[in-house]
Design a protein around this motif. Structure first.
Motif, PDB file in Angstrom:
ATOM      1  N   LYS A 191      13.202 -16.069 -15.452  1.00  0.00           N
ATOM      2  CA  LYS A 191      12.538 -17.366 -15.599  1.00  0.00           C
ATOM      3  C   LYS A 191      11.428 -17.563 -14.556  1.00  0.00           C
ATOM      4  O   LYS A 191      11.660 -17.469 -13.367  1.00  0.00           O
ATOM      5  CB  LYS A 191      13.561 -18.486 -15.491  1.00  0.00           C
ATOM      6  N   ASN A 237       6.222 -13.685 -17.854  1.00  0.00           N
ATOM      7  CA  ASN A 237       6.460 -14.191 -19.196  1.00  0.00           C
ATOM      8  C   ASN A 237       6.366 -12.990 -20.139  1.00  0.00           C
ATOM      9  O   ASN A 237       5.295 -12.498 -20.418  1.00  0.00           O
ATOM     10  CB  ASN A 237       5.394 -15.247 -19.493  1.00  0.00           C
ATOM     11  N   GLU A 255       1.924  -8.015 -18.906  1.00  0.00           N
ATOM     12  CA  GLU A 255       0.946  -8.102 -19.986  1.00  0.00           C
ATOM     13  C   GLU A 255       0.347  -9.493 -20.078  1.00  0.00           C
ATOM     14  O   GLU A 255      -0.755  -9.684 -20.569  1.00  0.00           O
ATOM     15  CB  GLU A 255       1.651  -7.803 -21.307  1.00  0.00           C
ATOM     16  N   PHE A 291      -1.570 -13.776  -8.394  1.00  0.00           N
ATOM     17  CA  PHE A 291      -2.642 -14.160  -9.294  1.00  0.00           C
ATOM     18  C   PHE A 291      -2.050 -14.400 -10.673  1.00  0.00           C
ATOM     19  O   PHE A 291      -1.041 -13.809 -11.030  1.00  0.00           O
ATOM     20  CB  PHE A 291      -3.677 -13.021  -9.366  1.00  0.00           C
ATOM     21  N   ASP A 292      -2.664 -15.292 -11.393  1.00  0.00           N
ATOM     22  CA  ASP A 292      -2.268 -15.496 -12.782  1.00  0.00           C
ATOM     23  C   ASP A 292      -3.540 -15.620 -13.602  1.00  0.00           C
ATOM     24  O   ASP A 292      -4.283 -16.585 -13.462  1.00  0.00           O
ATOM     25  CB  ASP A 292      -1.416 -16.768 -12.906  1.00  0.00           C
ATOM     26  N   THR A 328      -3.744 -16.166 -16.585  1.00  0.00           N
ATOM     27  CA  THR A 328      -3.392 -16.977 -17.770  1.00  0.00           C
ATOM     28  C   THR A 328      -3.720 -16.258 -19.079  1.00  0.00           C
ATOM     29  O   THR A 328      -4.248 -16.850 -20.005  1.00  0.00           O
ATOM     30  CB  THR A 328      -4.094 -18.355 -17.739  1.00  0.00           C
ATOM     31  N   GLY A 329      -3.422 -14.988 -19.092  1.00  0.00           N
ATOM     32  CA  GLY A 329      -3.570 -14.230 -20.333  1.00  0.00           C
ATOM     33  C   GLY A 329      -4.954 -13.671 -20.585  1.00  0.00           C
ATOM     34  O   GLY A 329      -5.163 -12.939 -21.540  1.00  0.00           O
ATOM     35  N   LEU A 330      -5.910 -13.999 -19.725  1.00  0.00           N
ATOM     36  CA  LEU A 330      -7.266 -13.491 -19.961  1.00  0.00           C
ATOM     37  C   LEU A 330      -7.342 -11.994 -19.716  1.00  0.00           C
ATOM     38  O   LEU A 330      -8.134 -11.288 -20.324  1.00  0.00           O
ATOM     39  CB  LEU A 330      -8.271 -14.221 -19.076  1.00  0.00           C
ATOM     40  N   VAL A 331      -6.515 -11.503 -18.809  1.00  0.00           N
ATOM     41  CA  VAL A 331      -6.455 -10.067 -18.560  1.00  0.00           C
ATOM     42  C   VAL A 331      -4.995  -9.643 -18.703  1.00  0.00           C
ATOM     43  O   VAL A 331      -4.104 -10.336 -18.229  1.00  0.00           O
ATOM     44  CB  VAL A 331      -6.955  -9.719 -17.146  1.00  0.00           C
ATOM     45  N   SER A 332      -4.752  -8.534 -19.382  1.00  0.00           N
ATOM     46  CA  SER A 332      -3.399  -7.993 -19.487  1.00  0.00           C
ATOM     47  C   SER A 332      -3.297  -6.782 -18.587  1.00  0.00           C
ATOM     48  O   SER A 332      -4.077  -5.848 -18.728  1.00  0.00           O
ATOM     49  CB  SER A 332      -3.113  -7.583 -20.915  1.00  0.00           C
ATOM     50  N   VAL A 389      -5.740  -3.616 -19.847  1.00  0.00           N
ATOM     51  CA  VAL A 389      -6.324  -3.464 -21.169  1.00  0.00           C
ATOM     52  C   VAL A 389      -7.788  -3.837 -21.077  1.00  0.00           C
ATOM     53  O   VAL A 389      -8.129  -4.840 -20.476  1.00  0.00           O
ATOM     54  CB  VAL A 389      -5.588  -4.397 -22.150  1.00  0.00           C
TER      55      VAL A 389
END
Lengths: 372, 709
Positions: A119, A123, A143, A163-164, A166-170, A187
Motif C-alpha cells: 500500500k 502502484n 511502471e 520522485f513520482d 505520475t505515470g508520465l514515465v514508466s 520505456v
C-alpha cells in the motif's frame, strides 16, 4: 584457453523468474538463489541450491525453499559485512511489495527479515530494484513512475519517495552508480535518467539518443549495469538487440555495441530481439583491461529473447557462449574470481581461473557455464 | 453448474463441487480467500485459461477502505491420479520436442523444393532419436564397478509406455535399416518394456522380479523349481545375458562341489556356452548382451544350422545319463528344447502373447518378413494366449501389424494423447506411402484440412491452454497451412497485455511470423490499457509504436489538461521524460507534437526573461507565431501563451511582430472570446485581467508596427 566452455543444463520443473549467485562462503560450494514459480500449484517461491563445481561432474542439490505470496520481478544479493554466512537478499514482487531476506548458508534456510508493504509503495508491480554495494540502501522503480528509496539500517518497512512521474514515465530498470547517484531506465527512446540524491526534484541528466538511420526509433531499456571503476559510463540493454554505453559527461553521445535497427551499427549483431539483461564481464584478464584506454567500453555479457548468451566487446565480433531454442531470461556472473575447485578423485585443488555463469531459461531450466 | 457450499458464515471455507452424472464421488476443491469476512455480495465463476476456473468474490458495498473489495481466485480442476506422466514432465517433453520438430519441418520444406527424397528417412531417424531421448533414457544408470552376483535384473528407471509406443513407431516406420532384422528389434523392444505389461498381466519380467526377491533365501538354486522355470522363461524371450548369469549360479560351480559334480557342471556350462553362441540375424548386439551376429541371411542360415546341430548333438549326448541331479537334467533338457523351437514348450514357459510371439521369432521363424506374415503369427499367438485386459501398447502393435493407419492414429491419440499423435505422424508418413496419402489428404468432413493439420491444431490448443507453453504453440500453428494462422491470431489476441513480458513475447512472435498487423493491434490494445491505468508514458509509447495517430490525438486532449500553463510552473519539469519519449520530428506523435513546440517556446521565453538580446526575443516571437498558427495548438493554451509573451509584445527596442502577425493574434483572441460562449469551453486559471492586458499589449504593438512600416 584451450578448454572449451563447460555447459550444464538442469531442468527445474518450475518457471524461473530470476537467478543470482549468492556471495561465496566456502571455497568448494557455491549457492545459487532462484525465484521460481511452480505453475502446477501456482506457488511462487525463493530457493537456494548448492552447486559443487568439479571437473568431472559438477553437482547441484536443492538446499532451501521459501514460499512467497507473489512472483518475483527482480532479485539482488549482497554480502553482509557482519556475518559472511548470511548474505542479504532483496526481492521485488509483482504485487508491488519489496522483501528483504537473509540466507543462512550454513543451516540452509531463507529467513524473511522485513518487507515493505504494497500500500502506497508502488502502484502495481515493482519493475526494478538495486541494492547499494554495502547493502545499506535499496532503490526501487515501478511502471507507474515512482522511485522509492528504502534504508535497511533505519526503521523497518519505511521508504522515501524520491520522485513520482505520475505515470508520465514508466521505469523498468535501476542501478546504483555511487552511494548517492543512480540511473533509471525506462520505456521510451531507450530512456536513461541519471539521478543524484543531492539534487532532488528530478533527473540530473537525461540521455538523448542522436542515432541516425534508426529504423525503430524507440525501445525499452530492460537492464543497466555500471562498473564500479567507471561510474560515469552506463551500460544499457533493451529492445531490438540494442546494447549501448552512455557516458553522462557527454550526454548526447553514446557508443552502440549491438543493435539490429541501426544501419551504422559498428559490429554484426547476434541478437535480434529483446536483450533481457546486461552485465559487465570481468572474465577478461585484468592486465588486458588496464591496457585499454578509458574511452574503450569494457566487455559486456548479454542474454536475449532469442536464446543467445554472448559477450560483446567494443569493436570486435561478439562471442556466442550459449544458443538455446528458448529465451534466456536472466543470468548472473559469479563475481568472486578466481574460484577454486576440487579435481576428483585426486583431491588436488586447482586454482586455475574458472568462472561460472548461471542462466535461467524460459523452458523451466537452468544452465550453468564454466569458463576455463 | 458447480454449486457453492458454505458452512456458517466462514468464507475461508468456500468450495466448488464438480457435478456430473457419471462420477460417483464429487471432488471438492477448497478455495482459500484472505481477509474476506463480511458476507459476499456477489460470486461469479467463469472459465480461465485451460482447465482453471476463475472465481470472483465480491464483497458488499459497506466495506471500509482498509479491506479489499473482493478477490479473484483461480481454481485448477485436475484429475487426482494425474496419470503416468506429471504436468512438469509433459511440459519438459513439449519443450524438448520443439527443436527437432521445427528442424524436420524446415528440412521437409527444403527437400520438397529440391525434389530430393532419397535419404529422407535419415532425417526422420535423427528426429525420432531426439524425441525418444526426451522420453527417458533406457540405459541411464551407470553399472557399478563390482557387480552384485545375486542381482539378475538391474534396477533401471521405470520406462514409460509413451517411450515404448514411440519406439514401436520408430521400429516399424522410421528405421529403414532395421527392416531386415525387424524381429530382433522387437526382441530388444520387449526386453526394455516387458515390465510395462506386468501391470495388467503375468509376464516373464514379473516372474524374474519375483525370483530375484526370493533369491537371497534360497540355499541351492538348482533344487528350486522356480529357478528352472525362470531360466526357461527368460531364455524363451531371448534375455540371454540373464539366462547365462542365472546358470552360473548353479550349485555345481561351487568349489567344494566341483569335484563331485563334474559331469553335471560340464552340462550346465555346455548349455551356457551354446546360449551365448546363439546365432542372431542382426548387425550387432548392445554391450553385455550375448549372441553371434550375422548380417546376411545366407551366413545366418549356415550358422544357425550349425548351432542347432550342436544343440541336437548335446541333446543326444550320453552324459545326460551320468547326471545324477534330476532337476538339472530336466531343466537343461527343457532349455535345449526351447532352443530347438519346441512350440508347445515355448507356449508353456511364456505368459503374454507378445512373449510367445517373440519366442517364435527367436527359435522357430527367424526369417519372418513382411507385416502380413507377422500379423498372422501374432493372431496365432493371441489365440493361444488370450488376454483379459488389453494393454494400450497391444492395441498399437495390433494396429501396426494389421497395417491399418486409422487404427494406429486412433490408438496413438486415444492412449497416448495429442503430443504423441502430432509427433508420431511424422514417422508414420515417412514409413508408409499409403498412410501418407491418408494423412495428408484434405478431408471435406474436416472442413478441408488434412488429418495431420487436425492433430497439430489439437495439440496447439493444449499448449495454448497453459501459461508456460502457450508460446510454443505458434511453432505448430505455423506448420498448419489452412487454419494455423487464424488460430495464431486468436491466440495472440487472447494474451493478457497488462504484463509487459507477455506483450513483448507476443510481439516477438508477430515479428518472427510476419504478422505485423496483429502486432500493431496488440500495441494499440496495450496503449489503451496503459492509458486507462494512468501509465501515460507507456500508453504514448505503445500508441506511437503502433503509429496510431487517431488515439494519440484523443489522449493528447486529456494530457493537455495536466500540463501547467505558466512558464514559471515548476511542474512542467516532470514532462521532460514524456517529451523525451516523443522524440524527433519524424515520429508519429499526433496532437502531442504541440507539447514539444510548447516546451521549446517556453525554453526560449525563459532565456528572454533572463537575458535581454533583441535577437533572442525575435526568435521567441517567431515561435509564438508558429505556435498560434498551428492548428494542433489546443485552444485552452492560446490565452496563456499570449499572456506569457506579454514581454515580447511590449518589447521596448522595436515591435517584434509586424502588422500581419499582430492581426493574426488579434483574430485568435477574438475567436477565443467567441469560444467562451460555448458550453464545452475550458477556462484557463489565469488572472481575470489577463485577457484585457493581452488585448492592450496587442493593440499597442499593432500601433507601433503600423508606425514602423
Amino acid at each position: 584457453m584451450a578448454d572449451p566452455v563447460q555447459i550444464q543444463r538442469l531442468p527445474h520443473d518450475a518457471y524461473i523468474d530470476a537467478v543470482r549467485w549468492l556471495p561465496h562462503f566456502s571455497t568448494f560450494t557455491r549457492h545459487i538463489l532462484l525465484a521460481a514459480f511452480d505453475s502446477d500449484t501456482s506457488t511462487p517461491s525463493l530457493q537456494t541450491i548448492q552447486f559443487s563445481p568439479s571437473q568431472s561432474a559438477s553437482s547441484v542439490t536443492p538446499q532451501s525453499l521459501l514460499p512467497l505470496p507473489s512472483r518475483i520481478t527482480s532479485l539482488r544479493t549482497c554480502s553482509s559485512a557482519f556475518n559472511p554466512s548470511r548474505p542479504i537478499i532483496a526481492a521485488s514482487t509483482f504485487s508491488g511489495s519489496l522483501l528483504f531476506l537473509t540466507a543462512d548458508l550454513i543451516h540452509g534456510s531463507l529467513n524473511l527479515e522485513f518487507s515493505v508493504a504494497e500500500k502506497g509503495f508502488h502502484n502495481g508491480s515493482v519493475s526494478g530494484i538495486d541494492l547499494s554495494d554495502n547493502g545499506s540502501e535499496c532503490v526501487s522503480v515501478g511502471e507507474e513512475g515512482r522511485i522509492n528509496l528504502i534504508s535497511l539500517e533505519e526503521e523497518e518497512g519505511g521508504f522515501r519517495r524520491v520522485f513520482d512521474s505520475t505515470g508520465l514515465v514508466s521505469y523498468s530498470a535501476v542501478k546504483w552508480a555511487s552511494p548517492v547517484e543512480f540511473v533509471t531506465g525506462g520505456v521510451g527512446r531507450f530512456s536513461l535518467h541519471w539521478w543524484d540524491q543531492r539534487k532532488p526534484g528530478g533527473p540530473v541528466v537525461l540521455f538523448k539518443e542522436n542515432w541516425t538511420d534508426w529504423g525503430t526509433t524507440s525501445g525499452i531499456v530492460h537492464s543497466i549495469d555500471i562498473h564500479p571503476s567507471r561510474k560515469y559510463t552506463c551500460l544499457a540493454g533493451g529492445s531490438s538487440g540494442t546494447v549501448f554505453a552512455w557516458d553522462i559527461r557527454s550526454p548526447k553521445e553514446s557508443t552502440i555495441l549491438s543493435s539490429v535497427g541501426l544501419n551504422d551499427a559498428p559490429t554484426h549483431s547476434l541478437v535480434e530481439s529483446d536483450v533481457w539483461e546486461v552485465q559487465y564481464d570481468n572474465y577478461t584478464h585484468s592486465s588486458k583491461i588496464s591496457n585499454q584506454s578509458s574511452s574503450r567500453i569494457l566487455p559486456a555479457m548479454t542474454c536475449s529473447e532469442d536464446g543467445i548468451l554472448a559477450v560483446i566487446e567494443h569493436g570486435q565480433q561478439p562471442t556466442e557462449l550459449l544458443a538455446e531454442p528458448c529465451a534466456i531470461n536472466s543470468f548472473d556472473i559469479d563475481r568472486q574470481n578466481p574460484s577454486v575447485f576440487n579435481c576428483a578423485p585426486f583431491n588436488i585443488i586447482d586454482t586455475a581461473t574458472l568462472q561460472d555463469v548461471v542462466c535461467s531459461l524460459e523452458w523451466e531450466s537452468l544452465a550453468i557455464l564454466t569458463r576455463p | 453448474m458447480p454449486g457453492v457450499m458454505s458452512d456458517s458464515g466462514n468464507y475461508d471455507a468456500l468450495a466448488i463441487i464438480p457435478h456430473s452424472s457419471d462420477a460417483s464421488n464429487p471432488r471438492i476443491y477448497s478455495i482459500r480467500s484472505h481477509g474476506l469476512t463480511d458476507p459476499l455480495a456477489r460470486l461469479s465463476i467463469s472459465w480461465a485459461r485451460g482447465n482453471t476456473l476463475r472465481v470472483s468474490l465480491l464483497q458488499s458495498d459497506a466495506v471500509d477502505e482498509q479491506r479489499p473489495g473482493g478477490q479473484v481466485l483461480e481454481v485448477k480442476l485436475t484429475s487426482a491420479e494425474g496419470g503416468e506422466i506429471s504436468g512438469a514432465q509433459w511440459r519438459k517433453i513439449a519443450y524438448g520436442s520443439v527443436a527437432p520438430f521445427s528442424l524436420l519441418q524446415s528440412r521437409k520444406n527444403s527437400i520438397e523444393a529440391s525434389r530430393y527424397k532419397k535419404d529422407w528417412w535419415e532425417h526422420v531417424m535423427e528426429y525420432s532419436r531426439e524425441i525418444s531421448s526426451l522420453l527417458g533414457n533406457s540405459n541411464s544408470s551407470p553399472s557399478p564397478i563390482i557387480e552384485d552376483a545375486k542381482v539378475i535384473l538391474k534396477k533401471v528407471e521405470e520406462p514409460i509406455s509413451l517411450k515404448a509406443a514411440w519406439e514401436l513407431m520408430e521400429i516399424f516406420y522410421a528405421d529403414k535399416q532395421a527392416q531386415i532384422w525387424l524381429p530382433e528389434r522387437l526382441v530388444d523392444w520387449l526386453a526394455d518394456y516387458d515390465c510395462l505389461l506386468s501391470g495388467t498381466q503375468p509376464t516373464v519380467h514379473l516372474k524374474l522380479v519375483a525370483f530375484q526377491k526370493g533369491l537371497v533365501t534360497i540355499q541351492t538354486v538348482e533344487n528350486d523349481t522356480e529357478y528352472w522355470e525362470t531360466l526357461s522363461s527368460a531364455l524363451a524371450v531371448g534375455w540371454l545375458d540373464v539366462v547365462v548369469k542365472l546358470l552360473r549360479m548353479h550349485g555345481s560351480y561351487l568349489f567344494d562341489q566341483l569335484g563331485k559334480r563334474e559331469i553335471e557342471n560340464g552340462l550346465v556350462e555346455a548349455v551356457a556356452l551354446l546360449i551365448s553362441q546363439m546365432t542372431r540375424l542382426r548387425p550387432d548386439v548392445p554391450a553385455k548382451r550375448l549372441g553371434e551376429c550375422y548380417n546376411t541371411k545366407s551366413e545366418f542360415m549356415k550358422a544357425w544350422e550349425k548351432w542347432r546341430a550342436q544343440i541336437t548333438k548335446l541333446d543326444c549326448s550320453a552324459f545326460w545319463l551320468q547326471c545324477d541331479h534330476q532337476q538339472t537334467r530336466a531343466g537343461l533338457k527343457n532349455m535345449l528344447q526351447i532352443m530347438l523351437g519346441n512350440a508347445s514348450i515355448l507356449s508353456n514357459v511364456t505368459y503374454h502373447w507378445i512373449e510367445l510371439y517373440i519366442s517364435h521369432f527367436l527359435y522357430i521363424r527367424p526369417f519372418t518378413v513382411g507385416l502380413e506374415s507377422m500379423y498372422s503369427l501374432a493372431q496365432k499367438c493371441m489365440q493361444s494366449k488370450p488376454i483379459s485386459s488389453r494393454h494400450k501398447l497391444m492395441g498399437l502393435i495390433i494396429g501396426i501389424l494389421e497395417e491399418n493407419t486409422e487404427v494406429i492414429l486412433a490408438e496413438c491419440s486415444r492412449s497416448f494423447g495429442p503430443w504423441m499423435i502430432t509427433h508420431a505422424i511424422e514417422l508414420l508418413t515417412a514409413g508408409s506411402t499409403q498412410a501418407e496419402i491418408l494423412i495428408r489428404e484434405q478431408q471435406p468432413k474436416l472442413g478441408g484440412i488434412c488429418i495431420e493439420e487436425l492433430h497439430r491444431l489439437g495439440y496447439s490448443q493444449i499448449l495454448s491452454s497453459h501459461a508456460l507453453t502457450w508460446n510454443i504453440a505458434p511453432i505448430y500453428l505455423t506448420s498448419c497451412m489452412k487454419q494455423g494462422l487464424g488460430l495464431l491470431e486468436n491466440l495472440l489476441y487472447e494474451q493478457p497485455v497488462q504484463h509487459q513480458q507477455v506483450l513483448l513475447k507476443s510481439l516477438e512472435i508477430c515479428r518472427l511470423n510476419g504478422l505485423d498487423y496483429v502486432g500493431n493491434s496488440l500495441m494499440k490494445i496495450a496503449g489503451v490499457h496503459y492509458w486507462k491505468h494512468g501509465k501515460k508514458g507507456s500508453a504514448v509509447f505503445w500508441l506511437q509504436e503502433a503509429r496510431d495517430e487517431l488515439r494519440l490525438n484523443r489522449i493528447a486532449k486529456h494530457l493537455f489538461d495536466f500540463v501547467g500553463k505558466s512558464v514559471s510552473d515548476e511542474s512542467f519539469k516532470q514532462w521532460e521524460g514524456m517529451l523525451e519519449l516523443l522524440g524527433s520530428e519524424s515520429r508519429t506523435a499526433g496532437g502531442l507534437e504541440f507539447l514539444k513546440r510548447y516546451r521549446d517556446f517556453r525554453k526560449s521565453l525563459q532565456q528572454v526573461s533572463e537575458g535581454i538580446t533583441t535577437d533572442a526575443a525575435c526568435i521567441s516571437a517567431e515561435m509564438l507565431i508558429s505556435l498560434m498558427k498551428n492548428p494542433s495548438t489546443p485552444q485552452q493554451f492560446w490565452l496563456s501563451l499570449l499572456f506569457d509573451s506579454l514581454k515580447l509584445l511590449n518589447w521596448k527596442d522595436r515591435p517584434l511582430l509586424n502588422v500581419a502577425q499582430t492581426n493574426l493574434l488579434l483574430n485568435k483572441l477574438q475567436e477565443l472570446s467567441l469560444a467562451r460562449l460555448r458550453p464545452d469551453f475550458v477556462d484557463s486559471d489565469l488572472p481575470p485581467e489577463a485577457l484585457k492586458s493581452v488585448r492592450l499589449a496587442l493593440a499597442s504593438n499593432l500601433g507601433r508596427a503600423i508606425l514602423q512600416e
